[in-house]
Design an enzyme around this catalytic site. Structure first.
Site, short mmCIF file in Angstrom:
data_model
loop_
_atom_site.label_atom_id
_atom_site.label_comp_id
_atom_site.label_asym_id
_atom_site.label_seq_id
_atom_site.Cartn_x
_atom_site.Cartn_y
_atom_site.Cartn_z
N ARG A 98 0.81 -1.24 0.08
CA ARG A 98 0.10 0.00 0.11
C ARG A 98 0.83 1.31 -0.03
NH1 ARG A 98 -3.54 -2.87 -1.55
NH2 ARG A 98 -5.37 -3.35 -0.57
N HIS B 126 -1.04 -0.31 -10.14
CA HIS B 126 -1.71 -1.26 -9.12
C HIS B 126 -2.10 -2.49 -9.74
CE1 HIS B 126 -4.13 -1.23 -4.78
NE2 HIS B 126 -3.52 -2.36 -5.33
P1 NDP Z 1 -1.31 -11.56 5.23
O1 NDP Z 1 -2.55 -10.80 6.07
O2 NDP Z 1 -1.59 -12.82 4.84
O3 NDP Z 1 0.10 -11.26 5.93
C1 NDP Z 1 0.62 -10.21 6.32
C2 NDP Z 1 1.73 -10.34 6.75
O4 NDP Z 1 2.08 -9.22 7.27
C3 NDP Z 1 1.98 -11.18 8.11
O5 NDP Z 1 3.25 -12.13 7.76
C4 NDP Z 1 2.17 -10.24 9.34
O6 NDP Z 1 2.88 -11.07 10.25
C5 NDP Z 1 2.75 -9.16 8.63
N1 NDP Z 1 2.76 -7.84 9.33
C6 NDP Z 1 1.59 -7.47 9.56
N2 NDP Z 1 1.91 -6.20 10.29
C7 NDP Z 1 2.87 -6.48 10.59
C8 NDP Z 1 3.79 -5.62 11.74
N3 NDP Z 1 3.14 -4.44 12.21
N4 NDP Z 1 4.87 -5.82 11.93
C9 NDP Z 1 5.58 -6.91 11.21
N5 NDP Z 1 4.96 -7.77 10.42
C10 NDP Z 1 3.76 -7.48 10.32
O7 NDP Z 1 -1.37 -10.41 3.95
P2 NDP Z 1 -1.11 -10.83 2.27
O8 NDP Z 1 0.06 -11.31 2.26
O9 NDP Z 1 -2.44 -11.67 1.96
O10 NDP Z 1 -1.03 -9.22 1.51
C11 NDP Z 1 -0.41 -8.25 2.04
C12 NDP Z 1 -0.86 -7.14 1.42
O11 NDP Z 1 -0.68 -6.93 0.15
C13 NDP Z 1 -2.40 -6.89 1.56
O12 NDP Z 1 -2.81 -6.40 2.83
C14 NDP Z 1 -2.55 -5.88 0.29
O13 NDP Z 1 -2.50 -4.64 1.18
C15 NDP Z 1 -1.33 -6.10 -0.59
N6 NDP Z 1 -1.89 -6.35 -1.81
C16 NDP Z 1 -1.58 -5.66 -2.76
C17 NDP Z 1 -2.14 -6.12 -4.23
C18 NDP Z 1 -1.67 -5.21 -5.43
O14 NDP Z 1 -2.23 -5.39 -6.45
N7 NDP Z 1 -0.63 -4.31 -5.31
C19 NDP Z 1 -2.98 -7.04 -4.46
C20 NDP Z 1 -3.23 -7.72 -2.96
C21 NDP Z 1 -2.86 -7.42 -1.90
P3 NDP Z 1 2.17 -12.37 11.10
O15 NDP Z 1 2.71 -13.31 10.17
O16 NDP Z 1 3.11 -12.34 12.16
O17 NDP Z 1 1.01 -12.09 11.30
#
Ligand code: NDP
Length: 312
Positions: free
Chosen positions: A227, A275
């Site tokens: 994002r 995007h």
């Molecule tokens: P998930 O919810 O499956 O995973 C999120 C990961 O981020 C987890 O490993 C989590 O840690 C980690 N995380 C979250 N908050 C923190 C923090 N404060 N500190 C450290 N680590 C953190 O998300 P996805 O992999 O499915 O997707 C990620 C993002 O990609 C989406 O939220 C979206 O914004 C973006 N996206 C973009 C697209 C595009 O076309 N550009 C399309 C689809 C998604 P933990 O494992 O410990 O929970």
């Protein structure tokens, strides 16, 4: 069963068509801005993308809300105004492969210096540049979730040393794992390429500011597919202009479409895509959401439910 469908971009008819084919017994309600649901029987489920407050206020009786995407930030921003029902994101649904392709391509482009060769070619310059060693090109992936993990695996398969950062500690073979804010500076210091795959939450908003990006080794690259609001734009620009960051590939922006006067457009070391790193594949998404609705109707558990406290 009644299912309400809405997309902020208005492109809802193909979704309605596919849901009608997949769930022929469901009654579909295509909601449009200004429409009142008061006189209608309540909907059991809502399938949404970029909803408005006026819609959410009317979803008083749904059993669950399904999102047509992986990120929940566009709906969680409504906070307490949201109905107290499960909010369910897409889990992969064909996005992980696209993400892996995008990030692998951008990483290889920097590693093999194609960005520099593109510039040289435009000026008619024939000049082989020194080769790089993969051992010196560690890729750090922020976020090890449904999309982050397949990206990490793709980079490993290409032979890059990889490290990952998440909130909760991980132990992954062949991956240097870091967890929590206290480890972020160490993680960044060894990432020649930084890939952002984090959800947008209060903790990750403006996470990549001047102080953090300065921790990257000199000549590092940034790939942001998560994002736009996770990166402080002026700080990134300043670090690119100073040469500390050698280039950035950005798929996401604070305001989309990226406004015409934004300085990112005219910075040659920034590559912009609109995007598209992982598009929602409608067929996969409809299959996944429909299967989850069927599970809920049978009182079975489903995954990919957003944890509202964590924010993803
Ligand atoms: P998930 O919810 O499956 O995973 C999120 C990961 O981020 C987890 O490993 C989590 O840690 C980690 N995380 C979250 N908050 C923190 C923090 N404060 N500190 C450290 N680590 C953190 O998300 P996805 O992999 O499915 O997707 C990620 C993002 O990609 C989406 O939220 C979206 O914004 C973006 N996206 C973009 C697209 C595009 O076309 N550009 C399309 C689809 C998604 P933990 O494992 O410990 O929970």
């Amino acid at each position: 069963m009644r299912i309400l469908l809405y997309r902020g971009d208005g492109v809802i008819e193909p979704w309605a068509h596919d849901f009608a084919a997949r769930l022929p017994h469901a009654e579909l309600v295509v909601w449009r801005e200004g429409m009142s649901l008061a006189a209608q029987p309540p909907c059991d489920y809502a399938v949404l993308w970029a909803p408005t407050r006026s819609l959410l206020d009317q979803l008083t009786q749904v059993k669950a809300i399904f999102l047509m995407g992986a990120g929940a930030d566009a709906i969680l921003k409504f906070g307490d105004a949201l109905p107290h029902v499960p909010i369910v994101r897409l889990g992969d649904a064909g996005m992980a492969e696209q993400m892996a392709e995008y990030v692998a391509y951008a990483t290889l482009r920097y590693f093999r210096r194609f960005d520099e060769y593109e510039q040289q070619a435009r000026q008619g310059i024939w000049n082989p540049l020194p080769e790089r060693r993969k051992a010196d090109f560690t890729v750090g992936v922020l976020g090890l979730g449904k999309l982050g993990m397949p990206v990490l695996h793709a980079l490993r398969q290409l032979g890059f040393p990889v490290r990952g950062w998440s909130r909760s500690p991980r132990d992954l073979p062949g991956v240097e794992c870091y967890a929590g804010m206290e480890s972020l500076d160490d993680f960044l210091a060894g990432s020649q390429v930084l890939v952002c795959m984090l959800p947008l939450t209060p903790e990750t908003t403006n996470l990549l500011d001047r102080a953090r990006l300065s921790q990257l080794p000199a000549g590092a690259y940034l790939i942001n597919v998560a994002r736009g609001a996770q990166v402080a734009d002026p700080d990134l620009l300043a670090l690119i202009r100073s040469g500390h960051i050698a280039g950035a590939t950005l798929d996401v922006f604070r305001n989309e479409p990226l406004p015409a006067p934004h300085p990112f457009w005219s910075e040659p070391r920034i590559t912009i895509t609109p995007h598209i790193s992982a598009l929602t594949l409608r067929e996969e998404a409809v299959q996944q959401i429909a299967a989850k609705i069927e599970r809920l109707e049978r009182d079975e558990a489903i995954d990919d439910v957003i944890d509202r406290v964590r924010g993803y």
